[in-house]
Structure formats: structure tokens, C-alpha cells
Design an enzyme around this catalytic site. Sequence first.
Site, mmCIF file in Angstrom:
data_model
loop_
_atom_site.group_PDB
_atom_site.id
_atom_site.type_symbol
_atom_site.label_atom_id
_atom_site.label_comp_id
_atom_site.label_asym_id
_atom_site.label_seq_id
_atom_site.Cartn_x
_atom_site.Cartn_y
_atom_site.Cartn_z
ATOM 1 N N LYS A 55 -87.513 66.597 -23.453
ATOM 2 C CA LYS A 55 -88.816 67.264 -23.400
ATOM 3 C C LYS A 55 -89.952 66.247 -23.318
ATOM 4 C CE LYS A 55 -87.045 71.144 -26.109
ATOM 5 N NZ LYS A 55 -87.069 71.842 -27.428
ATOM 6 N N CYS A 74 -89.961 67.624 -29.571
ATOM 7 C CA CYS A 74 -89.298 68.128 -30.774
ATOM 8 C C CYS A 74 -88.212 69.134 -30.407
ATOM 9 C CB CYS A 74 -90.289 68.852 -31.692
ATOM 10 S SG CYS A 74 -91.829 67.982 -32.034
ATOM 11 N N ASP A 75 -87.186 69.184 -31.233
ATOM 12 C CA ASP A 75 -86.204 70.246 -31.109
ATOM 13 C C ASP A 75 -85.620 70.528 -32.483
ATOM 14 O OD1 ASP A 75 -84.665 71.929 -29.003
ATOM 15 O OD2 ASP A 75 -83.143 71.241 -30.413
ATOM 16 N N SER A 76 -85.419 71.803 -32.785
ATOM 17 C CA SER A 76 -84.860 72.210 -34.074
ATOM 18 C C SER A 76 -83.681 73.153 -33.858
ATOM 19 C CB SER A 76 -85.922 72.917 -34.930
ATOM 20 O OG SER A 76 -87.009 72.068 -35.209
ATOM 21 N N GLY A 111 -85.034 67.154 -34.413
ATOM 22 C CA GLY A 111 -85.038 65.894 -33.674
ATOM 23 C C GLY A 111 -86.408 65.650 -33.060
#
Length: 208
Positions: A55, A74-76, A111
Amino acid sequence: MRFVLASASPARLAVLRAAGIEPSVVVSGVDEDAVAAELRDPSHEDVVVALAGAKARAVAGTLPESGPSVVVGCDSMLSIGGDLVGKPGTPEIARERWSAMAGKTGELLTGHAVLRREHGEIVAEASGTRTTVVRFGEPDDAELDAYLATGEPLAVAGAFTLDGLGGWFVEGIDGDPSSVIGISLPLTRELLRRVGVSVTELWTPPTS
């Protein structure tokens, strides 16, 4: 120094604004399933870091060359019962997730990837993860029906929020609350420092 948030998440934006940063928001449009499919035998942490990095890089490639900037991706996802799950997308899947989560604990993995750009080029990058244990309550059938009907759990990692309606059904957490909401302030500060940027430089000056 321009702070660019590579995410459409209103929760992440709210966390940053409350913490003194007014970011530019640029959505990446990355195909998350395609990115994850290219990984070979990844750990759960590998997945969220890879998605955050994809991203950030996608957004960095769209920015104008003028002026220095940092791009934060960001990634969750929720790790529970050996599975890594993201946004459920449908009420049926969200209901299944809650049936599996109720009364149990899971790990919310976030992350982050931070890219520093100068003169249109990426000159430094850093990435990492935060893991926070989430202890779920046990909503009764009527409560779960009402929660699903709001639509909130359909578009969030793990089918719950901490800072919204889902907070009624979270018994507690062990770790970083901002990470559960979507962007870890401690991790972001650490990654910014690793690319040579102090978070205090990015704070919005108070208005008189």
C-alpha cells in the site's frame, strides 16, 4: 515534511488527528488478495507487513515530486484459532467469526510500512508489526443481531472495533490500544525515527 496516510480508514485518521498529525489521505487501491497470494509460506506477521508495504509503495508512486514526505501504509488482521482473518465483508461471515471469537482471545496484528521520499525518490524505508491480545466478550443473540445490522463489523479486521460499537463486546486488551484501532502510535514513531524523521516535526501547530 508531508505525512501521507495510505489508507481510507476513518479510525486511523482519527487516531492521527487526536495525536497531533493532520495527514494527507491517499488510498492505494492495492489488490490485497493478490499480494498475499504471492507470498511463500508466510507467517501471520509477514502477511500484514507485506500488505502495508504494498500500500505504501503504491501511494508513493502517485505523489508529485515536489517536497519531502513520509508515506505510511497499514494493514490489520486478527489471528485466532490458527487462522488469520481480515474484513468479513458479509453479515454471514461476520456472524461465523463472532461465533468462533466469543469468549475467547485473539491477537490483533498490525503491520506498518514507512517510506521517506525526497525529490520524488524513496530514500529510506522501515517496517514492522505490533501484536495486541484481545479478550472477546460473549454477546447474546439479540446483541449480535443488532451489531451485525449496523454494518460496522463487515468492513473491519476481525469483525470488531475497539473504538466503536464493537467496544461493548471487548472485555479487555493486553498491548497497544492504538494498534487495535488501526495505527500503532508507538510503532509508527519508531519507524519514523528509523527513516530519520522525528514525530514531533509532524505535529500540527496549535491554532490561536
